[in-house]
Design a protein around this motif. Structure first.
Motif, PDB file in Angstrom:
ATOM      1  N   GLY A  89      -9.631 -18.277  -4.112  1.00 48.04           N
ATOM      2  CA  GLY A  89     -10.622 -17.299  -4.560  1.00 48.04           C
ATOM      3  C   GLY A  89     -11.462 -16.776  -3.403  1.00 48.04           C
ATOM      4  O   GLY A  89     -11.743 -15.579  -3.312  1.00 48.04           O
ATOM      5  N   VAL A  90     -11.834 -17.694  -2.499  1.00 54.89           N
ATOM      6  CA  VAL A  90     -12.706 -17.294  -1.379  1.00 54.89           C
ATOM      7  C   VAL A  90     -11.994 -16.270  -0.497  1.00 54.89           C
ATOM      8  O   VAL A  90     -12.556 -15.244  -0.125  1.00 54.89           O
ATOM      9  CB  VAL A  90     -13.117 -18.535  -0.551  1.00 54.89           C
ATOM     10  CG1 VAL A  90     -13.991 -18.125   0.634  1.00 54.89           C
ATOM     11  CG2 VAL A  90     -13.852 -19.528  -1.425  1.00 54.89           C
ATOM     12  N   LEU A  91     -10.745 -16.547  -0.194  1.00 53.13           N
ATOM     13  CA  LEU A  91      -9.982 -15.652   0.698  1.00 53.13           C
ATOM     14  C   LEU A  91      -9.742 -14.293   0.031  1.00 53.13           C
ATOM     15  O   LEU A  91      -9.869 -13.247   0.675  1.00 53.13           O
ATOM     16  CB  LEU A  91      -8.647 -16.322   1.055  1.00 53.13           C
ATOM     17  CG  LEU A  91      -7.853 -15.714   2.195  1.00 53.13           C
ATOM     18  CD1 LEU A  91      -8.678 -15.650   3.460  1.00 53.13           C
ATOM     19  CD2 LEU A  91      -6.590 -16.538   2.459  1.00 53.13           C
ATOM     20  N   ALA A  92      -9.428 -14.324  -1.287  1.00 53.05           N
ATOM     21  CA  ALA A  92      -9.178 -13.052  -1.989  1.00 53.05           C
ATOM     22  C   ALA A  92     -10.433 -12.190  -1.993  1.00 53.05           C
ATOM     23  O   ALA A  92     -10.388 -11.006  -1.654  1.00 53.05           O
ATOM     24  CB  ALA A  92      -8.730 -13.327  -3.423  1.00 53.05           C
ATOM     25  N   VAL A  93     -11.573 -12.797  -2.334  1.00 53.01           N
ATOM     26  CA  VAL A  93     -12.826 -12.027  -2.391  1.00 53.01           C
ATOM     27  C   VAL A  93     -13.190 -11.522  -0.988  1.00 53.01           C
ATOM     28  O   VAL A  93     -13.578 -10.361  -0.814  1.00 53.01           O
ATOM     29  CB  VAL A  93     -13.974 -12.883  -2.992  1.00 53.01           C
ATOM     30  CG1 VAL A  93     -15.306 -12.180  -2.842  1.00 53.01           C
ATOM     31  CG2 VAL A  93     -13.703 -13.169  -4.460  1.00 53.01           C
ATOM     32  N   THR A  94     -13.049 -12.372   0.019  1.00 49.38           N
ATOM     33  CA  THR A  94     -13.413 -11.959   1.381  1.00 49.38           C
ATOM     34  C   THR A  94     -12.541 -10.804   1.849  1.00 49.38           C
ATOM     35  O   THR A  94     -13.047  -9.830   2.412  1.00 49.38           O
ATOM     36  CB  THR A  94     -13.235 -13.136   2.367  1.00 49.38           C
ATOM     37  OG1 THR A  94     -13.909 -14.260   1.830  1.00 49.38           O
ATOM     38  CG2 THR A  94     -13.811 -12.808   3.731  1.00 49.38           C
ATOM     39  N   ALA A  95     -11.222 -10.923   1.630  1.00 54.41           N
ATOM     40  CA  ALA A  95     -10.320  -9.870   2.116  1.00 54.41           C
ATOM     41  C   ALA A  95     -10.616  -8.537   1.443  1.00 54.41           C
ATOM     42  O   ALA A  95     -10.508  -7.486   2.061  1.00 54.41           O
ATOM     43  CB  ALA A  95      -8.868 -10.277   1.869  1.00 54.41           C
ATOM     44  N   LEU A  96     -11.006  -8.572   0.161  1.00 56.27           N
ATOM     45  CA  LEU A  96     -11.217  -7.319  -0.562  1.00 56.27           C
ATOM     46  C   LEU A  96     -12.636  -6.777  -0.445  1.00 56.27           C
ATOM     47  O   LEU A  96     -12.857  -5.577  -0.453  1.00 56.27           O
ATOM     48  CB  LEU A  96     -10.893  -7.504  -2.049  1.00 56.27           C
ATOM     49  CG  LEU A  96      -9.446  -7.846  -2.384  1.00 56.27           C
ATOM     50  CD1 LEU A  96      -9.315  -8.208  -3.848  1.00 56.27           C
ATOM     51  CD2 LEU A  96      -8.533  -6.671  -2.057  1.00 56.27           C
ATOM     52  N   MET A  97     -13.625  -7.703  -0.341  1.00 54.26           N
ATOM     53  CA  MET A  97     -15.023  -7.237  -0.460  1.00 54.26           C
ATOM     54  C   MET A  97     -15.907  -7.624   0.704  1.00 54.26           C
ATOM     55  O   MET A  97     -17.089  -7.300   0.715  1.00 54.26           O
ATOM     56  CB  MET A  97     -15.628  -7.811  -1.751  1.00 54.26           C
ATOM     57  CG  MET A  97     -14.866  -7.389  -2.965  1.00 54.26           C
ATOM     58  SD  MET A  97     -15.374  -8.324  -4.394  1.00 54.26           S
ATOM     59  CE  MET A  97     -14.179  -7.754  -5.565  1.00 54.26           C
ATOM     60  N   GLY A  98     -15.393  -8.363   1.642  1.00 55.15           N
ATOM     61  CA  GLY A  98     -16.197  -8.700   2.817  1.00 55.15           C
ATOM     62  C   GLY A  98     -16.726 -10.121   2.798  1.00 55.15           C
ATOM     63  O   GLY A  98     -16.637 -10.827   1.787  1.00 55.15           O
ATOM     64  N   ILE A  99     -17.301 -10.512   3.941  1.00 57.23           N
ATOM     65  CA  ILE A  99     -17.699 -11.902   4.149  1.00 57.23           C
ATOM     66  C   ILE A  99     -18.855 -12.336   3.224  1.00 57.23           C
ATOM     67  O   ILE A  99     -18.826 -13.435   2.675  1.00 57.23           O
ATOM     68  CB  ILE A  99     -18.047 -12.134   5.644  1.00 57.23           C
ATOM     69  CG1 ILE A  99     -16.748 -12.133   6.445  1.00 57.23           C
ATOM     70  CG2 ILE A  99     -18.805 -13.427   5.863  1.00 57.23           C
ATOM     71  CD1 ILE A  99     -16.884 -12.427   7.911  1.00 57.23           C
ATOM     72  N   GLU A 100     -19.834 -11.457   3.007  1.00 59.48           N
ATOM     73  CA  GLU A 100     -20.981 -11.845   2.150  1.00 59.48           C
ATOM     74  C   GLU A 100     -20.494 -12.229   0.763  1.00 59.48           C
ATOM     75  O   GLU A 100     -20.903 -13.252   0.210  1.00 59.48           O
ATOM     76  CB  GLU A 100     -21.991 -10.696   1.984  1.00 59.48           C
ATOM     77  CG  GLU A 100     -22.795 -10.375   3.206  1.00 59.48           C
ATOM     78  CD  GLU A 100     -22.282  -9.121   3.856  1.00 59.48           C
ATOM     79  OE1 GLU A 100     -21.056  -8.854   3.745  1.00 59.48           O
ATOM     80  OE2 GLU A 100     -23.073  -8.407   4.487  1.00 59.48           O
ATOM     81  N   SER A 101     -19.592 -11.418   0.207  1.00 52.33           N
ATOM     82  CA  SER A 101     -19.083 -11.714  -1.127  1.00 52.33           C
ATOM     83  C   SER A 101     -18.248 -12.991  -1.100  1.00 52.33           C
ATOM     84  O   SER A 101     -18.264 -13.770  -2.063  1.00 52.33           O
ATOM     85  CB  SER A 101     -18.219 -10.555  -1.638  1.00 52.33           C
ATOM     86  OG  SER A 101     -18.835  -9.340  -1.359  1.00 52.33           O
TER      87      SER A 101
END
Ligand SMILES: [Fe+2]
Ligand SMILES: [Fe+2]
Length: 450
Positions: A89-101
Protein backbone atom coordinates in the motif's frame (compact mmCIF):
# COMPACT_ATOMS: atom_id res chain seq x y z
CA UNK A 1 -15.94 13.39 4.36
CA UNK A 2 -17.12 12.67 7.91
CA UNK A 3 -18.39 9.32 6.66
CA UNK A 4 -14.81 8.57 5.59
CA UNK A 5 -13.48 9.25 9.10
CA UNK A 6 -16.09 6.97 10.68
CA UNK A 7 -16.59 4.27 8.07
CA UNK A 8 -13.10 3.77 6.71
CA UNK A 9 -11.59 2.52 10.02
CA UNK A 10 -14.51 0.13 10.34
CA UNK A 11 -13.93 -1.26 6.85
CA UNK A 12 -10.19 -1.52 7.49
CA UNK A 13 -10.89 -3.27 10.76
CA UNK A 14 -13.34 -5.73 9.22
CA UNK A 15 -10.87 -6.47 6.43
CA UNK A 16 -8.01 -7.04 8.84
CA UNK A 17 -10.18 -9.15 11.19
CA UNK A 18 -10.67 -11.65 8.37
CA UNK A 19 -7.53 -13.40 9.55
CA UNK A 20 -9.18 -14.55 12.83
CA UNK A 21 -6.08 -13.84 14.84
CA UNK A 22 -6.15 -13.23 18.59
CA UNK A 23 -6.05 -9.45 18.63
CA UNK A 24 -7.37 -6.39 20.40
CA UNK A 25 -11.09 -6.02 21.00
CA UNK A 26 -13.26 -4.37 18.35
CA UNK A 27 -13.61 -1.05 20.13
CA UNK A 28 -9.96 -0.55 21.03
CA UNK A 29 -8.86 -1.64 17.53
CA UNK A 30 -11.41 0.70 15.94
CA UNK A 31 -10.14 3.60 18.04
CA UNK A 32 -6.50 2.83 17.18
CA UNK A 33 -7.04 2.46 13.42
CA UNK A 34 -9.56 5.32 13.33
CA UNK A 35 -7.17 7.64 15.18
CA UNK A 36 -4.22 6.87 12.91
CA UNK A 37 -6.36 7.13 9.77
CA UNK A 38 -8.04 10.40 10.79
CA UNK A 39 -4.86 12.19 11.82
CA UNK A 40 -2.89 11.17 8.75
CA UNK A 41 -5.75 11.73 6.33
CA UNK A 42 -6.61 15.23 7.61
CA UNK A 43 -2.94 16.20 7.55
CA UNK A 44 -2.55 14.85 4.02
CA UNK A 45 -5.71 16.33 2.53
CA UNK A 46 -4.67 19.72 3.92
CA UNK A 47 -1.12 19.47 2.57
CA UNK A 48 -1.35 17.62 -0.73
CA UNK A 49 -2.83 20.05 -3.25
CA UNK A 50 -4.01 17.30 -5.60
CA UNK A 51 -6.51 15.97 -3.06
CA UNK A 52 -8.24 19.37 -3.21
CA UNK A 53 -8.35 19.41 -7.02
CA UNK A 54 -9.48 15.89 -7.92
CA UNK A 55 -11.82 13.68 -5.94
CA UNK A 56 -10.22 10.68 -7.68
CA UNK A 57 -7.22 11.09 -5.35
CA UNK A 58 -9.42 10.54 -2.34
CA UNK A 59 -11.15 7.47 -3.81
CA UNK A 60 -7.91 5.92 -5.03
CA UNK A 61 -6.20 6.46 -1.68
CA UNK A 62 -9.13 4.86 0.15
CA UNK A 63 -9.21 1.98 -2.35
CA UNK A 64 -5.49 1.21 -1.98
CA UNK A 65 -5.75 1.25 1.80
CA UNK A 66 -8.72 -1.10 1.70
CA UNK A 67 -7.06 -3.42 -0.81
CA UNK A 68 -3.94 -3.60 1.35
CA UNK A 69 -5.93 -4.36 4.48
CA UNK A 70 -7.58 -7.22 2.59
CA UNK A 71 -4.14 -8.54 1.61
CA UNK A 72 -2.78 -8.19 5.15
CA UNK A 73 -4.76 -11.20 6.53
CA UNK A 74 -3.61 -13.24 3.53
CA UNK A 75 0.00 -12.35 4.35
CA UNK A 76 -0.60 -13.23 7.96
CA UNK A 77 -2.10 -16.64 7.16
CA UNK A 78 0.74 -17.50 4.79
CA UNK A 79 3.79 -16.02 6.50
CA UNK A 80 2.87 -14.69 9.95
CA UNK A 81 3.44 -11.28 11.51
CA UNK A 82 6.57 -10.43 9.50
CA UNK A 83 4.94 -11.18 6.17
CA UNK A 84 2.21 -8.48 6.18
CA UNK A 85 2.21 -6.60 2.86
CA UNK A 86 2.24 -3.09 4.39
CA UNK A 87 4.78 -1.97 1.80
CA UNK A 88 2.34 -2.83 -0.99
CA UNK A 89 0.00 0.00 0.00
CA UNK A 90 2.79 2.42 0.91
CA UNK A 91 4.59 1.97 -2.40
CA UNK A 92 1.38 2.23 -4.46
CA UNK A 93 0.29 5.45 -2.74
CA UNK A 94 3.79 6.96 -2.96
CA UNK A 95 4.23 6.15 -6.65
CA UNK A 96 0.85 7.64 -7.54
CA UNK A 97 0.49 10.54 -5.10
CA UNK A 98 3.90 11.42 -3.73
CA UNK A 99 5.92 10.94 -0.57
CA UNK A 100 3.64 12.86 1.85
CA UNK A 101 0.70 10.64 0.97
CA UNK A 102 2.96 7.57 1.24
CA UNK A 103 3.85 8.53 4.82
CA UNK A 104 0.15 8.88 5.69
CA UNK A 105 -0.56 5.41 4.25
CA UNK A 106 2.46 3.93 6.09
CA UNK A 107 1.21 5.13 9.49
CA UNK A 108 -2.35 3.86 9.00
CA UNK A 109 -1.25 0.48 7.58
CA UNK A 110 1.42 -0.04 10.24
CA UNK A 111 -1.25 0.58 12.89
CA UNK A 112 -3.32 -2.21 11.32
CA UNK A 113 -0.23 -4.45 11.48
CA UNK A 114 0.17 -3.59 15.16
CA UNK A 115 -3.50 -4.40 15.80
CA UNK A 116 -3.09 -7.81 14.15
CA UNK A 117 -0.01 -8.33 16.33
CA UNK A 118 -2.18 -7.75 19.43
CA UNK A 119 -1.08 -4.15 20.02
CA UNK A 120 2.58 -4.91 19.33
CA UNK A 121 4.38 -1.56 19.19
CA UNK A 122 7.59 -3.11 17.87
CA UNK A 123 5.68 -4.37 14.86
CA UNK A 124 4.28 -0.87 14.25
CA UNK A 125 7.78 0.62 14.53
CA UNK A 126 9.30 -1.91 12.13
CA UNK A 127 6.67 -1.47 9.41
CA UNK A 128 6.36 2.31 9.78
CA UNK A 129 10.08 3.13 9.97
CA UNK A 130 11.00 0.53 7.34
CA UNK A 131 8.55 1.78 4.72
CA UNK A 132 8.84 5.52 5.47
CA UNK A 133 12.65 5.24 5.51
CA UNK A 134 12.57 3.38 2.19
CA UNK A 135 10.48 6.01 0.39
CA UNK A 136 12.51 8.92 1.77
CA UNK A 137 15.78 7.27 0.80
CA UNK A 138 14.53 6.50 -2.72
CA UNK A 139 12.90 9.95 -3.26
CA UNK A 140 11.97 9.56 -6.94
CA UNK A 141 9.88 6.76 -8.39
CA UNK A 142 10.52 7.21 -12.11
CA UNK A 143 11.85 3.77 -13.09
CA UNK A 144 11.29 0.14 -12.17
CA UNK A 145 14.75 0.19 -10.60
CA UNK A 146 13.57 2.87 -8.13
CA UNK A 147 10.89 0.45 -6.94
CA UNK A 148 13.51 -2.28 -6.39
CA UNK A 149 15.74 0.22 -4.60
CA UNK A 150 12.89 1.16 -2.25
CA UNK A 151 12.19 -2.54 -1.54
CA UNK A 152 15.87 -3.09 -0.76
CA UNK A 153 15.93 -0.15 1.69
CA UNK A 154 12.77 -1.38 3.40
CA UNK A 155 14.20 -4.86 3.63
CA UNK A 156 17.50 -3.65 5.14
CA UNK A 157 15.84 -1.31 7.65
CA UNK A 158 13.30 -3.97 8.77
CA UNK A 159 16.00 -6.62 9.22
CA UNK A 160 18.18 -4.19 11.19
CA UNK A 161 15.24 -3.25 13.40
CA UNK A 162 14.25 -6.85 14.19
CA UNK A 163 17.86 -7.66 14.87
CA UNK A 164 18.25 -4.86 17.41
CA UNK A 165 14.78 -5.07 18.96
CA UNK A 166 14.45 -8.81 19.51
CA UNK A 167 18.01 -10.00 19.94
CA UNK A 168 18.31 -11.98 23.15
CA UNK A 169 14.54 -12.10 23.74
CA UNK A 170 13.50 -14.86 21.39
CA UNK A 171 15.05 -18.19 20.36
CA UNK A 172 17.67 -18.04 17.61
CA UNK A 173 15.71 -20.18 15.10
CA UNK A 174 12.65 -17.95 15.47
CA UNK A 175 14.77 -14.87 14.85
CA UNK A 176 16.25 -16.33 11.70
CA UNK A 177 12.77 -17.04 10.30
CA UNK A 178 11.55 -13.52 11.17
CA UNK A 179 14.65 -11.94 9.65
CA UNK A 180 14.19 -13.92 6.46
CA UNK A 181 10.49 -13.05 6.17
CA UNK A 182 10.98 -9.36 6.95
CA UNK A 183 13.79 -9.25 4.40
CA UNK A 184 11.83 -10.89 1.59
CA UNK A 185 8.44 -9.24 2.29
CA UNK A 186 9.11 -5.81 0.66
CA UNK A 187 10.23 -7.50 -2.55
CA UNK A 188 7.02 -9.54 -2.78
CA UNK A 189 5.00 -6.33 -2.25
CA UNK A 190 7.02 -4.60 -4.94
CA UNK A 191 6.40 -7.35 -7.51
CA UNK A 192 2.67 -7.25 -6.73
CA UNK A 193 2.63 -3.47 -7.21
CA UNK A 194 4.32 -3.64 -10.59
CA UNK A 195 1.55 -6.01 -11.72
CA UNK A 196 -1.37 -4.04 -10.27
CA UNK A 197 -0.27 -0.45 -10.92
CA UNK A 198 -1.25 -0.25 -14.63
CA UNK A 199 -4.84 -1.24 -13.75
CA UNK A 200 -5.07 1.34 -10.96
CA UNK A 201 -3.64 3.96 -13.33
CA UNK A 202 -6.12 3.11 -16.08
CA UNK A 203 -9.15 3.22 -13.80
CA UNK A 204 -8.21 6.22 -11.66
CA UNK A 205 -6.33 8.18 -14.36
CA UNK A 206 -3.79 8.98 -11.65
CA UNK A 207 -0.42 8.03 -13.14
CA UNK A 208 2.89 7.21 -11.55
CA UNK A 209 5.93 8.82 -13.19
CA UNK A 210 6.75 5.40 -14.60
CA UNK A 211 3.33 5.30 -16.32
CA UNK A 212 3.79 8.86 -17.58
CA UNK A 213 7.14 8.00 -19.13
CA UNK A 214 5.53 5.11 -21.03
CA UNK A 215 2.91 7.53 -22.39
CA UNK A 216 5.52 10.03 -23.44
CA UNK A 217 7.53 7.99 -25.93
CA UNK A 218 5.95 9.92 -28.84
CA UNK A 219 4.40 6.67 -30.06
CA UNK A 220 1.00 7.49 -28.55
CA UNK A 221 -1.70 7.48 -31.28
CA UNK A 222 -2.77 11.06 -30.45
CA UNK A 223 0.79 12.38 -30.73
CA UNK A 224 1.24 10.51 -34.02
CA UNK A 225 -1.96 12.10 -35.35
CA UNK A 226 -0.68 15.50 -34.28
CA UNK A 227 2.53 14.95 -36.25
CA UNK A 228 0.61 14.04 -39.41
CA UNK A 229 -2.23 16.58 -39.22
CA UNK A 230 -0.58 19.52 -37.47
CA UNK A 231 3.22 19.25 -37.83
CA UNK A 232 3.74 22.86 -36.74
CA UNK A 233 1.90 22.20 -33.47
CA UNK A 234 3.85 18.97 -33.02
CA UNK A 235 7.19 20.78 -33.15
CA UNK A 236 5.85 23.55 -30.91
CA UNK A 237 4.83 20.83 -28.40
CA UNK A 238 8.26 19.17 -28.47
CA UNK A 239 9.88 22.56 -27.89
CA UNK A 240 7.53 23.23 -24.97
CA UNK A 241 8.31 19.84 -23.51
CA UNK A 242 12.03 20.71 -23.32
CA UNK A 243 11.36 24.13 -21.82
CA UNK A 244 8.95 22.81 -19.20
CA UNK A 245 11.20 19.93 -18.20
CA UNK A 246 14.21 22.19 -17.50
CA UNK A 247 12.10 24.73 -15.63
CA UNK A 248 10.40 22.07 -13.49
CA UNK A 249 13.74 20.44 -12.71
CA UNK A 250 15.13 23.81 -11.61
CA UNK A 251 12.26 24.66 -9.22
CA UNK A 252 11.82 21.12 -7.89
CA UNK A 253 8.43 20.42 -9.51
CA UNK A 254 7.53 17.10 -11.18
CA UNK A 255 9.77 17.22 -14.26
CA UNK A 256 8.35 14.01 -15.73
CA UNK A 257 4.83 15.45 -15.80
CA UNK A 258 6.25 18.75 -17.07
CA UNK A 259 7.92 16.90 -19.95
CA UNK A 260 5.05 14.61 -20.94
CA UNK A 261 2.07 16.97 -20.51
CA UNK A 262 3.16 19.44 -23.24
CA UNK A 263 3.12 16.68 -25.90
CA UNK A 264 -0.66 16.64 -25.43
CA UNK A 265 -1.43 20.24 -24.45
CA UNK A 266 -2.59 21.33 -27.94
CA UNK A 267 -3.91 17.94 -29.04
CA UNK A 268 -7.30 19.60 -29.78
CA UNK A 269 -5.67 21.35 -32.74
CA UNK A 270 -5.84 18.15 -34.81
CA UNK A 271 -9.45 19.09 -35.61
CA UNK A 272 -8.81 22.33 -37.55
CA UNK A 273 -5.02 22.61 -37.71
CA UNK A 274 -5.02 25.22 -40.48
CA UNK A 275 -6.56 27.81 -38.12
CA UNK A 276 -3.40 27.97 -36.01
CA UNK A 277 -0.44 30.12 -37.04
CA UNK A 278 2.19 27.39 -36.66
CA UNK A 279 0.47 25.19 -39.29
CA UNK A 280 -0.46 27.89 -41.77
CA UNK A 281 0.91 28.27 -45.25
CA UNK A 282 0.07 31.21 -47.51
CA UNK A 283 -3.69 31.01 -46.96
CA UNK A 284 -5.09 32.21 -43.66
CA UNK A 285 -8.63 30.81 -43.18
CA UNK A 286 -9.25 33.40 -40.45
CA UNK A 287 -9.57 36.10 -43.12
CA UNK A 288 -12.82 34.68 -44.46
CA UNK A 289 -14.83 34.53 -41.19
CA UNK A 290 -15.95 36.98 -38.49
CA UNK A 291 -13.81 37.73 -35.40
CA UNK A 292 -16.34 35.99 -33.13
CA UNK A 293 -16.26 32.83 -35.30
CA UNK A 294 -12.47 32.99 -35.29
CA UNK A 295 -12.41 33.20 -31.52
CA UNK A 296 -14.76 30.21 -31.25
CA UNK A 297 -12.59 28.08 -33.53
CA UNK A 298 -9.36 29.01 -31.70
CA UNK A 299 -10.81 28.52 -28.21
CA UNK A 300 -12.43 25.21 -29.19
CA UNK A 301 -9.02 23.47 -29.31
CA UNK A 302 -9.10 23.44 -25.51
CA UNK A 303 -12.55 21.85 -25.27
CA UNK A 304 -11.84 19.33 -28.03
CA UNK A 305 -8.49 18.46 -26.46
CA UNK A 306 -10.27 17.79 -23.18
CA UNK A 307 -12.75 15.49 -24.96
CA UNK A 308 -9.94 13.58 -26.66
CA UNK A 309 -8.01 13.23 -23.43
CA UNK A 310 -11.07 11.86 -21.63
CA UNK A 311 -11.81 9.41 -24.45
CA UNK A 312 -8.18 8.17 -24.46
CA UNK A 313 -8.06 8.08 -20.64
CA UNK A 314 -5.01 10.32 -20.49
CA UNK A 315 -3.80 11.10 -16.95
CA UNK A 316 -5.90 13.65 -15.04
CA UNK A 317 -2.91 15.95 -14.64
CA UNK A 318 -2.23 15.91 -18.38
CA UNK A 319 -5.90 16.76 -19.01
CA UNK A 320 -5.48 19.64 -16.55
CA UNK A 321 -2.61 20.95 -18.65
CA UNK A 322 -4.85 20.82 -21.74
CA UNK A 323 -7.63 22.74 -19.98
CA UNK A 324 -5.43 25.19 -18.12
CA UNK A 325 -2.62 26.14 -20.50
CA UNK A 326 -4.52 29.24 -21.67
CA UNK A 327 -6.25 29.78 -18.31
CA UNK A 328 -8.94 32.42 -18.65
CA UNK A 329 -6.80 34.63 -20.91
CA UNK A 330 -8.27 36.66 -23.70
CA UNK A 331 -7.79 35.97 -27.41
CA UNK A 332 -6.90 39.65 -27.77
CA UNK A 333 -6.15 39.65 -31.51
CA UNK A 334 -9.75 38.84 -32.45
CA UNK A 335 -11.13 41.06 -29.69
CA UNK A 336 -9.24 44.03 -31.12
CA UNK A 337 -10.39 43.08 -34.59
CA UNK A 338 -14.02 42.97 -33.41
CA UNK A 339 -13.61 46.42 -31.84
CA UNK A 340 -12.12 47.78 -35.04
CA UNK A 341 -15.19 46.49 -36.89
CA UNK A 342 -17.39 48.36 -34.35
CA UNK A 343 -18.98 45.15 -33.07
CA UNK A 344 -20.64 45.34 -29.65
CA UNK A 345 -18.40 42.98 -27.67
CA UNK A 346 -16.72 42.92 -24.28
CA UNK A 347 -13.36 41.35 -23.30
CA UNK A 348 -15.13 38.50 -21.51
CA UNK A 349 -16.69 37.38 -24.81
CA UNK A 350 -13.19 36.49 -26.02
CA UNK A 351 -11.82 34.50 -23.10
CA UNK A 352 -10.65 30.88 -22.97
CA UNK A 353 -12.90 28.75 -20.76
CA UNK A 354 -10.18 28.04 -18.14
CA UNK A 355 -9.73 27.24 -15.29
CA UNK A 356 -6.45 28.98 -14.39
CA UNK A 357 -3.50 26.62 -13.80
CA UNK A 358 -3.87 24.80 -10.47
CA UNK A 359 -0.49 23.06 -10.30
CA UNK A 360 3.08 24.27 -10.70
CA UNK A 361 3.51 22.11 -13.80
CA UNK A 362 0.39 23.55 -15.50
CA UNK A 363 1.60 27.06 -14.61
CA UNK A 364 4.96 26.34 -16.24
CA UNK A 365 3.18 25.02 -19.35
CA UNK A 366 1.09 28.21 -19.64
CA UNK A 367 4.21 30.39 -19.42
CA UNK A 368 6.19 28.22 -21.86
CA UNK A 369 3.33 28.20 -24.38
CA UNK A 370 3.23 31.99 -24.70
CA UNK A 371 7.03 32.45 -24.48
CA UNK A 372 7.71 29.92 -27.23
CA UNK A 373 5.25 31.58 -29.60
CA UNK A 374 6.58 35.06 -28.81
CA UNK A 375 10.25 34.14 -29.28
CA UNK A 376 9.45 32.42 -32.58
CA UNK A 377 8.41 35.83 -33.92
CA UNK A 378 11.81 37.39 -33.12
CA UNK A 379 14.16 38.12 -36.00
CA UNK A 380 17.80 37.03 -35.29
CA UNK A 381 17.23 36.25 -31.60
CA UNK A 382 20.16 36.89 -29.22
CA UNK A 383 20.24 35.72 -25.58
CA UNK A 384 19.39 39.21 -24.26
CA UNK A 385 16.58 39.67 -26.79
CA UNK A 386 15.13 36.28 -25.81
CA UNK A 387 15.48 37.05 -22.11
CA UNK A 388 13.68 40.41 -22.47
CA UNK A 389 10.90 38.85 -24.47
CA UNK A 390 10.45 35.98 -21.96
CA UNK A 391 10.41 38.46 -19.06
CA UNK A 392 7.76 40.60 -20.78
CA UNK A 393 5.51 37.64 -21.53
CA UNK A 394 5.86 36.18 -18.03
CA UNK A 395 5.20 39.57 -16.36
CA UNK A 396 2.10 40.04 -18.47
CA UNK A 397 0.68 36.65 -17.49
CA UNK A 398 1.59 37.23 -13.84
CA UNK A 399 -0.10 40.65 -13.82
CA UNK A 400 -3.22 39.14 -15.37
CA UNK A 401 -3.28 37.02 -12.18
CA UNK A 402 -3.39 33.80 -14.20
CA UNK A 403 -0.85 32.15 -11.88
CA UNK A 404 -2.74 32.83 -8.63
CA UNK A 405 -3.81 29.20 -8.10
CA UNK A 406 -0.63 27.55 -9.43
CA UNK A 407 1.41 27.73 -6.17
CA UNK A 408 4.34 29.16 -8.15
CA UNK A 409 6.33 31.65 -6.02
CA UNK A 410 8.10 34.76 -7.34
CA UNK A 411 11.40 32.96 -6.81
CA UNK A 412 10.10 30.05 -8.92
CA UNK A 413 9.05 32.49 -11.65
CA UNK A 414 12.51 34.12 -11.74
CA UNK A 415 14.13 30.73 -12.13
CA UNK A 416 11.62 29.72 -14.82
CA UNK A 417 12.49 32.85 -16.83
CA UNK A 418 16.20 31.94 -16.65
CA UNK A 419 15.61 28.34 -17.74
CA UNK A 420 13.25 29.27 -20.59
CA UNK A 421 15.75 31.81 -21.92
CA UNK A 422 18.56 29.25 -21.84
CA UNK A 423 16.57 26.55 -23.60
CA UNK A 424 15.07 28.91 -26.19
CA UNK A 425 18.47 30.40 -26.98
CA UNK A 426 19.99 26.95 -27.42
CA UNK A 427 17.18 25.97 -29.79
CA UNK A 428 17.25 29.16 -31.86
CA UNK A 429 21.02 29.35 -32.24
CA UNK A 430 21.83 29.81 -35.89
CA UNK A 431 22.83 26.51 -37.43
CA UNK A 432 26.27 26.27 -39.03
CA UNK A 433 25.67 26.66 -42.75
CA UNK A 434 26.50 23.70 -44.98
CA UNK A 435 28.90 24.49 -47.85
CA UNK A 436 26.96 25.15 -51.03
CA UNK A 437 29.45 25.45 -53.91
CA UNK A 438 31.81 22.73 -55.20
CA UNK A 439 34.84 24.85 -54.23
CA UNK A 440 33.57 25.19 -50.68
CA UNK A 441 32.97 21.44 -50.43
CA UNK A 442 36.52 20.73 -51.72
CA UNK A 443 37.94 23.16 -49.16
CA UNK A 444 36.15 21.30 -46.37
CA UNK A 445 37.42 17.91 -47.63
CA UNK A 446 40.99 19.28 -47.79
CA UNK A 447 40.78 20.53 -44.21
CA UNK A 448 39.32 17.21 -43.06
CA UNK A 449 42.22 15.29 -44.67
CA UNK A 450 44.88 17.40 -42.93
FE1 LIG B 1 -3.20 25.94 -26.90
FE1 LIG C 1 0.50 25.56 -27.36
Amino acid sequence: MYAYYLLMPLLLLIASKLSFVPNLGWISAYILIGGANSITFSWMSGHVNLFKIHKEYFWTYAFILLLTSLLIPVGYELFGLYGLPVFFGVLAVTALMGIESGVAAAITLSTIAAVIGNGNFELFAMYAIGSIGAIFLTKRFDKRFDFSKAALWDSLISVAMIFTMSFGFSPFALQLKSLFLAGINPFVSMILILGVLPYIEYVSRIYSNMGLIELGNLGHPLVKQLLVKAPGTYFHSVMLSNMCESAAQRIGANYVLARIGPYFHDIGKIKRPEFFAENQGDVNPHDSISPMMNYLVVASHVKYGEELSRASRLPLLVEDMIKEHHGTRMVSFFYQKALSENLKVGPDDFRYPGPKPRTKEAGIAMLADSCEAAVRSLKSPSLSKIQNMVEDVVNKIYNERQLDDSSLTLRDIDQIVEEFSKVLFAMHKKRIEYPKTTEEVEKVIKVAKM
